[in-house]
Design a protein around this motif. Structure first.
Motif, PDB file in Angstrom:
ATOM      1  N   ASP A  67       0.769  -1.107   0.197  1.00  0.00           N
ATOM      2  CA  ASP A  67       0.074   0.196  -0.166  1.00  0.00           C
ATOM      3  C   ASP A  67       1.074   0.861  -0.206  1.00  0.00           C
ATOM      4  O   ASP A  67       1.067   2.079  -0.794  1.00  0.00           O
ATOM      5  N   GLY A  68       1.708   1.027   1.121  1.00  0.00           N
ATOM      6  CA  GLY A  68       2.583   2.762   1.011  1.00  0.00           C
ATOM      7  C   GLY A  68       3.771   1.407   0.767  1.00  0.00           C
ATOM      8  O   GLY A  68       3.883   0.406  -0.092  1.00  0.00           O
ATOM      9  N   PHE A  69       4.960   1.951   0.808  1.00  0.00           N
ATOM     10  CA  PHE A  69       6.460   1.068   0.237  1.00  0.00           C
ATOM     11  C   PHE A  69       6.574  -0.020   1.081  1.00  0.00           C
ATOM     12  O   PHE A  69       6.693  -0.063   2.243  1.00  0.00           O
ATOM     13  N   LYS A  70       6.809  -1.018   0.071  1.00  0.00           N
ATOM     14  CA  LYS A  70       7.379  -2.526   1.020  1.00  0.00           C
ATOM     15  C   LYS A  70       8.164  -2.732  -0.215  1.00  0.00           C
ATOM     16  O   LYS A  70       7.699  -3.569  -1.120  1.00  0.00           O
ATOM     17  N   MET A  71       9.157  -2.636   0.370  1.00  0.00           N
ATOM     18  CA  MET A  71       9.705  -3.277  -0.806  1.00  0.00           C
ATOM     19  C   MET A  71      11.062  -3.612   0.706  1.00  0.00           C
ATOM     20  O   MET A  71      12.420  -3.372   0.975  1.00  0.00           O
ATOM     21  N   LEU A  72      11.551  -5.057  -0.324  1.00  0.00           N
ATOM     22  CA  LEU A  72      12.443  -6.048   0.744  1.00  0.00           C
ATOM     23  C   LEU A  72      13.584  -6.894  -0.561  1.00  0.00           C
ATOM     24  O   LEU A  72      14.625  -7.488   0.432  1.00  0.00           O
ATOM     25  N   ASP A  73      13.541  -6.504  -1.918  1.00  0.00           N
ATOM     26  CA  ASP A  73      14.699  -7.401  -2.577  1.00  0.00           C
ATOM     27  C   ASP A  73      14.765  -5.724  -3.464  1.00  0.00           C
ATOM     28  O   ASP A  73      14.355  -5.194  -3.583  1.00  0.00           O
ATOM     29  N   TRP A  74      16.065  -6.465  -4.611  1.00  0.00           N
ATOM     30  CA  TRP A  74      16.091  -5.616  -6.016  1.00  0.00           C
ATOM     31  C   TRP A  74      16.766  -6.980  -6.696  1.00  0.00           C
ATOM     32  O   TRP A  74      17.471  -7.714  -6.833  1.00  0.00           O
ATOM     33  N   ARG A  75      15.917  -6.387  -8.260  1.00  0.00           N
ATOM     34  CA  ARG A  75      16.147  -7.367  -8.837  1.00  0.00           C
ATOM     35  C   ARG A  75      16.922  -6.718 -10.069  1.00  0.00           C
ATOM     36  O   ARG A  75      17.380  -5.065 -10.687  1.00  0.00           O
ATOM     37  N   LEU A  76      16.899  -7.451 -11.741  1.00  0.00           N
ATOM     38  CA  LEU A  76      17.186  -7.414 -12.163  1.00  0.00           C
ATOM     39  C   LEU A  76      16.845  -7.900 -13.645  1.00  0.00           C
ATOM     40  O   LEU A  76      16.510  -9.274 -13.827  1.00  0.00           O
ATOM     41  N   TYR A  77      16.661  -7.197 -14.575  1.00  0.00           N
ATOM     42  CA  TYR A  77      16.043  -6.787 -15.753  1.00  0.00           C
ATOM     43  C   TYR A  77      17.698  -6.914 -16.976  1.00  0.00           C
ATOM     44  O   TYR A  77      18.572  -6.120 -17.105  1.00  0.00           O
ATOM     45  N   SER A  78      17.357  -7.836 -17.913  1.00  0.00           N
ATOM     46  CA  SER A  78      18.520  -7.218 -19.355  1.00  0.00           C
ATOM     47  C   SER A  78      18.188  -6.949 -20.588  1.00  0.00           C
ATOM     48  O   SER A  78      17.224  -8.400 -20.956  1.00  0.00           O
ATOM     49  N   SER A  79      19.192  -6.853 -21.482  1.00  0.00           N
ATOM     50  CA  SER A  79      18.641  -6.388 -22.763  1.00  0.00           C
ATOM     51  C   SER A  79      19.606  -5.989 -24.042  1.00  0.00           C
ATOM     52  O   SER A  79      20.011  -5.447 -23.242  1.00  0.00           O
ATOM     53  N   THR A  80      19.230  -6.426 -25.343  1.00  0.00           N
ATOM     54  CA  THR A  80      20.251  -6.573 -25.634  1.00  0.00           C
ATOM     55  C   THR A  80      19.219  -5.543 -27.939  1.00  0.00           C
ATOM     56  O   THR A  80      20.321  -5.452 -28.279  1.00  0.00           O
ATOM     57  N   ASP A  81      18.376  -5.601 -27.556  1.00  0.00           N
ATOM     58  CA  ASP A  81      17.539  -4.822 -28.175  1.00  0.00           C
ATOM     59  C   ASP A  81      16.483  -3.763 -27.890  1.00  0.00           C
ATOM     60  O   ASP A  81      16.049  -3.573 -28.166  1.00  0.00           O
ATOM     61  N   MET A  82      15.743  -3.334 -26.008  1.00  0.00           N
ATOM     62  CA  MET A  82      15.625  -2.256 -25.780  1.00  0.00           C
ATOM     63  C   MET A  82      13.957  -3.039 -25.727  1.00  0.00           C
ATOM     64  O   MET A  82      13.170  -2.255 -24.630  1.00  0.00           O
TER      65      MET A  82
END
Length: 462
Positions: free
Chosen positions: A60-75
């Motif tokens: 509801d408010g900020f609830k944040m427990l981790d950091w994630r990663l995404y990758s691309s070569t074509d956007m």
């Protein structure tokens, strides 16, 4: 790691409010499988690595427990690389919340993640640093304590290594501080310096140098927040406000920029709340990342791009279907409408799950689909399609369509009963008409009311 099932049972029938898949260019938001915020792009060895914070599905408010990663070569096609760090990475920090905006930078064959977290007491905001041997982590705590000790507003770190090798760490809301990092990237020399307030500055600084000029992009004054920026001829300022990159817009109470050059173009990342509002009319802190391409003006200034509904990024390059493609490589995912459903423009499709370092697609329900943009089958094209699957139900199958969910049928992969979760089996089928460049739609079909199968990867063969 899967999206909250109870939430999805409630939201799946709801209509999208202004966030349908765009007709051309990169889709907004670029990730639809979960909520993402605070984009921190890093270009390394020809790949864009996009580190994000992550709003939980029930936030509801900020609830944040981790950091994630995404990758691309074509956007356009983004591969979910999973969780690369979390509050557990820093066991001395508060473990219940506050995994806020990170940034990662490479130096000396290592990758350094700067993360704002909290500790007991007051003030509670600190900046920690973790290190990894690869961009995908896993990241490990570098110090066992904060790099930047507690201070009010000590969050949203941004780091840049200048041409002379000197690294600078900036941070702060609503004030802006910086310090010079040592070459080890986990200590600093000299004082922490507070700068005069930049016009319209609120939070989320993004610091970088380009062509002898220095830039400080930021989330502009709340609320609503746009993206503004300032420039300087020195890495430590003074900073001169130059204007808006994205205007203040009521559709996004917050924001956070990330700016890179990649394959001859310049790109700005930020976020909005349209995925949240696709699922509910109620505002929650559940954000989603978007990206737009831009060109610098001759004097180095950045044009005003308006808002995400006015600009986007094109796909650059194509995807090779003859190499192993991770199933979690997605340009867009959703679920097709039945005649008995009420009208909607978008509803949730698949999501992803993670087991150790393996990320895979799950919640592949009947009529859910994955779009993979710009797949180059070449000439004469593909003859076979193979997928690694698990948890298949008796009538589970994958339809392969070109250019639309109901476009030309290239082939159908019967999956049927497979091994249990994590017990991957390959299934292969013949295909026809898979030549040239097309958007590929993997449409999941079956009578089971729940998930039909999990998919780890796929490929075509000639």
């Amino acid at each position: 790691m899967t999206t909250t099932a109870a939430l999805l049972r409630i939201i799946a029938p709801l209509a999208l409010l202004g966030a349908a898949a765009p007709e051309a260019g990169v889709e907004h938001p670029i990730v639809q499988t979960r909520f993402t915020a605070d984009p921190a792009p890093l270009v390394h060895d020809g790949v864009v690595y996009l580190y994000t914070s992550h709003d939980e599905d029930d936030a509801d408010g900020f609830k944040m427990l981790d950091w994630r990663l995404y990758s691309s070569t074509d956007m356009a096609n983004w591969t979910d690389r999973g969780v690369v760090a979390s509050l557990k990475t820093f066991p001395w920090a508060s473990q219940t919340n506050d995994a806020w905006a990170p940034q990662v930078i490479a130096r000396g064959g290592k990758f350094y993640l700067y993360a704002p977290i909290t500790v007991a007491g007051s003030p509670r905001n600190v900046i920690a640093v973790a290190v990894a041997d690869t961009p995908a982590g896993p990241f490990r705590d570098a110090l066992g304590k904060p790099l930047i000790a507690p201070g009010e507003g000590y969050f949203d770190p941004t780091v840049w290594i200048d041409r002379d090798g000197q690294a600078y760490l900036y941070w702060g809301n609503p004030d802006l501080w910086y310090v010079r990092l040592n070459r080890d990237m986990v200590s600093y020399a000299g004082p922490i310096t507070k700068l005069p307030r930049i016009r319209d500055y609120q939070e989320g600084p993004w610091f970088y140098g380009r062509n002898g000029r220095y830039y400080m992009a930021f989330a502009s004054t709340c609320c609503a927040e746009g993206i503004g920026y300032a420039m300087s001829d020195r890495p430590t300022g003074p900073w001169t406000y130059k204007g808006e990159i994205m205007r203040h817009d009521a559709r996004s109470t917050g924001n956070h920029p990330g700016i890179i050059d990649y394959k001859g173009g310049s790109y700005v990342f930020g976020f909005h709340y349209e995925l949240n509002f696709a699922l509910t009319p109620i505002h929650h802190e559940r954000r989603s990342i978007a990206v737009a391409k831009f060109s610098y003006n001759p004097d180095g200034t950045i044009p005003n791009l308006g808002w995400w509904d006015r600009t986007r990024a094109p796909q650059i390059g194509t995807l090779d279907p003859y190499a192993r493609v991770e199933a979690e490589t997605i340009a867009w995912t959703g679920r097709t409408k039945r005649p008995i459903d009420r009208a909607y423009a978008w509803t949730p499709g698949v999501t992803t799950a993670q087991e150790a370092a393996r990320v895979y697609v799950t919640r592949a329900t009947d009529r859910s689909y994955i779009k993979v943009a710009g797949v180059d089958f070449g000439t004469p094209g593909a003859k076979h399609f193979t997928a690694a699957v698990a948890r298949g139900t008796a009538d589970a199958r994958i339809e392969l369509h070109a250019d639309a969910v109901d476009g030309p049928l290239l082939g159908t992969l019967p999956v049927g009963v497979t091994g249990a979760a994590g017990q991957w089996q390959q299934r292969t089928t013949d295909v026809a008409g898979a030549n040239g460049v097309h958007d590929l739609y993997l449409v999941f079909r079956g009578k089971s009311p729940g998930s039909l199968l999990d998919v780890d990867y796929w490929r075509f063969d000639r």
